[in-house]
Design an enzyme around this catalytic site. Structure first.
Site, PDB file in Angstrom:
ATOM      1  CE  LYS A 191      27.984  35.348  -1.847  1.00  0.00           C
ATOM      2  NZ  LYS A 191      27.395  35.286  -0.459  1.00  0.00           N
ATOM      3  CD  GLU A 197      41.473  37.915   6.191  1.00  0.00           C
ATOM      4  OE1 GLU A 197      41.710  37.140   7.148  1.00  0.00           O
ATOM      5  OE2 GLU A 197      40.588  38.781   6.199  1.00  0.00           O
ATOM      6  CB  CYS A 229      39.554  37.505  10.712  1.00  0.00           C
ATOM      7  SG  CYS A 229      40.288  38.822   9.703  1.00  0.00           S
ATOM      8  CD  GLU A 267      37.788  33.429  13.554  1.00  0.00           C
ATOM      9  OE1 GLU A 267      38.348  34.518  13.327  1.00  0.00           O
ATOM     10  OE2 GLU A 267      37.411  32.661  12.647  1.00  0.00           O
TER      11      GLU A 267
END
Length: 491
Positions: A184, A258, A293, A392
């Site tokens: 997906k 992750e 990331c 972040e």
């Protein structure tokens, strides 16, 4: 070079059970060129019925099909075929990455083949080096074995920032292990997954081993909660990962997550500040506009060198050429979507409001009137407790944080809910190792960003659960089983 079109053979269909099937609804998703905001493709949008059909196909293929019952070496032959076809389509995957995510094409083009083809070759080779069955002497002296078997049906949920590479490092080990998969992709960047489905169809996998459908987040949650799915492997935000973990925990489904990062770069007092700035600024602003990331966004420097670092990074930011990712003169492209640009704008405003010094840029470029662009931005005098140092941003924003000494730098580096990546700049190798062992992160580089999926990649704390790449990336798709025979050891 003008942006190429995204050519998909079956954009309005899903790949389920070895066939390109019509969706249950007429709903669609428009795919945008993030540099122009123009629609470059329209793909089918899955509903609940489509998702259930895909999971059922993967379940049947695992329970009744030949794939899990083949030897790892037989499955490795198929992985090699994938590697060859992925490498042959290198430029196609690179172009899609640039169009959907904003990475500059001249950076994407040489990198993408290394990522996706290499993943399948590494795991193909592991079919011959990894021991899927190991003899052991049991505690009672009987002949024992530890065997590894596939975990089952795997939901592969891929983000928009690096879809092809992240898909490869999830699917390759899952297939080698003998799992079946439902892929997906992100609705913002679905084309890599659909191209991968085309390859699976060409290669002739048994029906249901690979299933691909595009869906929004509501239907994705149904994939996570479906009891026929044994494992979820997800890359994305910590907030989404937290939700997936809670849903999976309700039925003890296996997960690999992750997630986000707020990674520090520690520049120690013996290292040249300008050299560190060139390494950090050049790789950060010029790679994926900060949409990575494991980006090193918190730059912790000795207080006496703070101003020099801010000046050096600001000079690099000023030299960045924003523009069309396919223009050879461009050194940094747009953000992937308007939602992400809005988030970056809010975070920059928050940094200013909390008292950080905006050293350079920090806005939408006034000379570009379309596309999701944001200027490379540098903050100085950042306190590690500020929002821009703790949350972040996922955009082209660097924060320079002064530290009084090495011990303070290590404390600040660890003072975050994240723990994905870090780097230590020092000319002393022993010192680098000593500091690296004190950092609570999944990866630590020396004198630069040095993540390595060949060894393993993942995070401490809220940066995730589990590892991708390397042997650990294969173990994530295997269950360990102990078998003890009614026979003496070695008999």
């Amino acid at each position: 070079m003008t942006a190429p079109t995204i050519a998909l053979k079956h954009p309005r269909r899903f790949y389920i059970g070895g066939e390109w099937v019509e969706p249950a609804t007429q709903d669609t998703i428009d795919v945008l060129n993030c540099a122009t905001e123009e629609v470059v493709a329209t793909v089918a949008k899955a509903g609940s019925e489509d998702m259930r059909r895909a999971v059922a196909a993967a379940r049947d293929a695992f329970d009744n099909g030949p794939w899990p019952r083949m030897t790892p070496q037989e499955r490795a032959v198929v992985l090699e075929k994938f590697a060859e076809r992925l490498e042959a389509l290198n430029d196609t995957f690179a172009a899609g990455w640039s169009i959907e995510s904003g990475i500059v094409y001249k950076v994407a083009q040489p990198r993408i083949g290394q990522f996706i083809g290499q993943a399948f070759r590494v795991y193909s080779a592991m079919a011959h080096s990894f021991q899927f069955s190991e003899p052991h002497r049991s505690m009672t002296g009987h002949q024992g074995y530890r065997v590894y078997e596939p975990v089952g049906v795997v939901a592969v949920i891929v983000p928009w920032n690096g879809p092809a590479a992240l898909l490869a490092y999830k699917v390759a080990p899952a297939l080698l292990a003998g799992c079946t998969v439902v892929i997906k992709p992100s609705p913002e960047a679905p084309t890599s997954a659909l191209l991968f489905a085309e390859l699976a169809d060409e290669i002739g996998l048994p029906p249901g081993v690979v299933n691909v459908l595009t869906a929004d987040r509501d239907v994705s949650e149904e994939l996570v909660t479906n009891p026929a799915v044994d494992k979820i492997t997800f890359t994305g935000s910590t907030a989404a990962g937290r939700r997936i973990a809670s849903l999976a925990g309700d039925r003890i489904a296996r997960i690999t997550l992750e997630l986000g990062g707020k990674s520090p770069a520690l520049v120690l007092d013996d290292y040249d500040v300008e050299a560190a700035a060139r390494t950090l600024g050049g790789s950060y602003f010029g790679y994926m506009t900060g949409q990575v990331c494991h980006s090193l966004t918190r730059i912790i420097v000795p207080r006496a060198k703070h101003d020099r670092m801010v000046e050096a990074l600001s000079a690099i930011a000023q030299q960045i050429v924003l523009g069309d990712p396919f223009d050879p003169a461009t050194t940094s492209g747009p953000l992937a979507n308007g939602r992400q640009r809005d988030h970056v704008e809010r975070m920059v405003a928050q940094g200013v409001a909390e008292g950080a010094k905006l050293a350079t840029r920090g806005r939408r470029p006034p000379h570009i009137n379309r596309g999701f662009f944001f200027e490379p931005t540098v903050f100085g005098n950042v306190d590690n407790a500020m929002t821009i140092a703790q949350q972040e941003i996922f955009g082209p924003v660097l924060s320079v944080i002064p530290a009084d000494d090495e011990a303070a730098a290590i404390r600040m580096a660890n003072d975050t809910p994240f723990g994905l990546n870090a780097t230590v700049f020092t000319d002393d190798h022993d010192r680098a190792m000593r500091v690296a062992r004190q950092l609570r992160t999944g990866t630590v580089g020396h004198n630069g960003p040095r993540t390595d999926f060949g060894i393993g990649f993942g995070g401490f704390k809220q940066s995730g659960i589990g590892r991708e790449g390397g042997t650990e990336g294969l173990l994530a798709f295997l269950e360990s089983k102990t078998i003890v025979m009614d026979a003496p050891f070695g008999g």
